[in-house]
Design an enzyme around this catalytic site. Structure first.
Site, short mmCIF file in Angstrom:
data_model
loop_
_atom_site.label_atom_id
_atom_site.label_comp_id
_atom_site.label_asym_id
_atom_site.label_seq_id
_atom_site.Cartn_x
_atom_site.Cartn_y
_atom_site.Cartn_z
N GLU A 39 -43.68 18.42 3.02
CA GLU A 39 -43.11 18.02 4.30
C GLU A 39 -43.21 16.50 4.37
O GLU A 39 -44.27 15.95 4.70
CB GLU A 39 -43.86 18.67 5.47
CG GLU A 39 -43.80 20.19 5.46
CD GLU A 39 -42.43 20.75 5.81
OE1 GLU A 39 -41.53 19.96 6.15
OE2 GLU A 39 -42.27 21.98 5.75
N CYS A 76 -42.59 13.18 12.51
CA CYS A 76 -41.64 13.25 11.40
C CYS A 76 -40.25 13.61 11.91
O CYS A 76 -39.25 13.31 11.26
CB CYS A 76 -42.11 14.22 10.34
SG CYS A 76 -42.51 15.85 10.97
#
Length: 522
Positions: free
Chosen positions: A275, A309
Site C-alpha cells: 500500500e 494516502c
C-alpha cells in the site's frame, strides 16, 4: 467560526502531554519501562515535546519473535476458524472499552483531530466485526469436472507468518486490517510500526494481549508468540522482509519504500501486499452539486493535514463552474481552524514533523516557479508552538499538470486546474504514476458510468459524488500502478492471507485421465 487569535486554537490543558500519555498507557496496561526506559524518543507533533522513550528491539529480538511466530503458526492453523474468530471478537470488545483513550493517544501521537483519532479506533472495531463473521465464511468452490465419479474442489489454508509494516498516519488501523484477517485465517503476525508512532502500537498490542488472556481463560490455548510487536528502525523491517519464515509482508509506506521491499520479497518468492503512494484526483463536472462538492473536497484535501494516502491532491474543475467553486474553496481554506487537534473546534492539526514541512515548502516553491498561484501554505502558530509545524492548507491554481503536481507531497496542498473536454480530463486524471483513489462529482449518468468503466479511472478506488478519502472497511482497499497493487480490509482481501489448494477426489473404480489422455499399463 474563525479564531482571530492564532493561539486560541492551540491552547489546551496545562497538563503536560507526557503525563496524559502515561496515564493512558497505564490504563490500557502497557508496562512503564517499555515507554520510559528506551532510546527511541517519541515526540508529539502537537507541541514537539517528548512524550515517550521507547525500548527498541535489537536484531536478535526480532529474529526470536519471527521464530516464535513460526512455531505458533503450526499450532494456530489447526484451531478451527470460528474459534480463531473468537479471539478477534474479544479484541473488538477491548477496543470498544478503550476507544476514547486509544483515540486520544492516536491524536496526541499523530496530530489528528479528536474525531479522526476516534474514527481510527472505530475502524479497528469495524474490521474486528467483519473478521469475526468472515471466520465462518472462508469458503472455497466446488468445480465441475469432466471425469465421471470425480469431485473437484478448491480449499483455502493458512499461509504462515505475516509481517506487518505500518506507517505513522494510521498507526493502529492498518495494523488491525491486517492482524484481524491474518489471525482468523490461521496465521501468526509480527508487527513493525512506524518509529514515529510507537506508543499507539504499544497500546494496541496491549489490548490484543488482554484479549488473548481472556481467550485463554474462556476458550482455550493461544500459542506463545502468536502476535509480536517489534519496535525499531529500517533494520527491523529488513529482517521481516528477508526472513525465509515470513510468508507474507504487508507494507504501507512510500513508493520509494515499495521499490526496495518488492524486489527483495520477489527474490525469495514471498508474498507482498503493498500500500504505497497516492496522487489522488477528483473531477468536478458542469452538473456537480457545488454544496456537496465543497464539503467533500474540503475534507478530502485538508483532513488529517493532507497526510492520508487517499488525500485529494489534484482537482480538475470544468471551466463553466471554475470561478464560483474556486471562490468558495478560497473562503473555506482561509477560514478553516488550524491548531491543537485536541480542541474540539480544530479541523486541521499539525504536520508530523519538520521534514514534512520542508517537503511542503519545496513543493510550493516548485509550483510557484511553474506558474502556480498559491493561496495559503504558510506556517502558523509558531509563536505558541515553536517546535511544532502547523500550516495553513495550500490551494494552488496551476496552468497545467506539471512539476510537483505529478508526484505525491504528503501535506495539505491541493492543485486546481481547469478543463473543458471530458475525454481530455480523463486522460489527465490517469496520467500520473500512482493509482490509489479517485472521484468524480457529476449528476450526468453517462459521465459517472464512464468514470467507473474500464476506460475511466485507473485507480483501485473510484467514487461518484464523494471524495477519494475516508474509505470504509467493507470494500477492499488498495490501488494500482505505483500504489503497489495490494488489497487489504474488506471484500475478498482475506484470500491474500491464505494459500489455495485445488483438490480432485476419485470415488469411482476407474482412472480416467483429463483431456482424454490414454496411459494403459499391463
Amino acid at each position: 467560526m474563525i479564531h482571530k487569535n492564532p493561539a486560541a486554537a492551540t491552547a489546551r490543558s496545562h497538563i503536560p502531554l507526557s503525563e496524559e500519555v502515561r496515564a493512558i498507557l497505564d490504563d490500557i496496561g502497557v508496562k512503564q519501562p517499555m515507554y520510559c526506559d528506551g532510546t527511541l524518543h517519541t515526540k508529539s507533533p502537537i507541541s514537539g515535546e517528548v512524550i515517550g522513550r521507547v525500548v527498541e528491539a535489537d536484531p536478535g529480538g526480532t529474529l526470536l519473535a519471527i521464530d516464535k511466530a513460526h512455531e505458533a503458526y503450526h499450532v494456530w492453523r489447526n484451531v478451527p476458524a470460528p474459534k480463531r474468530g473468537e479471539l478477534i471478537r474479544l479484541l473488538g470488545e477491548e477496543l470498544r472499552t478503550h476507544k476514547v483513550a486509544l483515540g486520544r493517544l492516536v491524536s496526541i501521537e499523530t496530530g489528528k483531530v479528536i474525531s479522526e483519532g476516534l474514527g481510527e479506533v472505530q475502524e479497528m472495531i469495524d474490521i474486528c466485526d467483519f473478521a469475526v463473521g468472515l471466520s465462518r465464511q472462508l469458503y472455497g468452490l466446488t468445480i465441475a469436472t469432466e471425469r465421471s465419479d470425480h469431485r473437484m474442489m478448491e480449499t483455502w489454508h493458512p499461509l504462515g507468518v505475516v509481517g506487518i509494516i505500518s506507517a505513522f498516519n494510521f498507526p493502529v488501523a492498518v495494523w488491525a486490517w491486517n492482524a484481524a484477517l491474518a489471525l482468523i485465517c490461521g496465521n501468526s503476525i509480527v508487527w513493525k510500526p512506524s518509529e514515529k508512532t510507537p506508543l499507539s502500537a504499544l497500546a494496541a498490542h496491549a489490548l490484543l494481549d488482554a484479549a488473548t488472556k481472556r481467550y485463554v481463560r474462556e476458550t482455550g490455548l493461544v500459542p506463545e508468540g502468536l502476535s509480536a510487536l517489534v519496535i525499531g528502525g529500517r533494520e527491523s523491517g529488513e529482517l521481516l522482509v528477508d526472513h525465509p519464515k515470513v510468508a507474507l509482508v504487508s507494507a504501507t509506506g512510500s513508493t520509494a519504500m515499495g521499490r526496495v521491499v518488492a524486489p527483495r520479497l520477489a527474490q525469495r518468492f514471498a508474498r507482498a501486499i503493498l500500500e504505497l503512494g497516492g496522487n489522488n484526483a477528483a473531477i468536478v463536472a458542469p452538473t456537480a452539486d457545488l454544496d456537496l462538492t465543497l464539503r467533500a473536497v474540503a475534507f478530502a484535501a485538508m483532513g488529517t493535514a493532507g497526510q492520508r494516502c487517499t488525500t485529494l491532491r489534484r482537482l480538475f474543475v470544468h471551466d463553466s463552474i471554475y470561478d464560483p467553486l474556486l471562490t468558495r474553496l478560497e473562503r473555506a481554506y482561509s477560514s478553516v481552524i488550524v491548531g491543537d487537534p485536541l480542541q474540539t473546534d480544530t479541523l486541521v492539526g499539525p504536520l508530523i514533523d519538520d521534514n514534512a514541512f520542508n517537503s511542503m515548502q519545496k513543493a510550493l516553491e516548485e509550483s510557484r516557479e511553474s506558474g502556480g498561484k498559491i493561496t495559503g501554505g504558510g506556517r502558523v502558530n509558531e509563536a505558541v508552538a515553536p517546535d511544532a509545524y502547523y500550516v495553513r492548507p495550500a490551494l494552488v491554481e496551476m496552468p497545467s499538470q506539471i512539476g510537483p503536481v505529478e508526484r505525491e507531497t504528503f501535506a495539505p496542498i491541493l492543485y486546481v486546474m481547469r478543463y473543458r473536454d471530458f475525454d481530455d480530463v480523463l486522460r489527465l486524471h490517469n496520467a500520473v504514476p500512482q493509482g490509489l483513489s479517485s472521484s468524480i462529482f457529476t449528476n450526468d449518468l453517462r459521465e459517472a458510468e464512464i468514470f467507473l468503466s474500464a476506460c475511466g479511472s485507473d485507480c483501485g478506488i473510484a467514487n461518484v459524488n464523494i471524495g477519494p478519502s475516508g474509505a470504509e472497511i467493507g470494500g477492499a482497499f488498495g490501488g494500482e500502478k505505483e500504489t503497489g497493487g495490494g488489497r487489504e480490509s474488506g471484500s475478498d482481501a482475506w484470500k491474500s492471507y491464505m494459500r489455495r489448494a485445488t483438490n480432485t477426489i476419485n470415488y469411482g473404480k476407474t482412472l480416467p485421465l483429463a483431456q482424454g489422455v490414454k496411459f494403459d499399463v499391463a
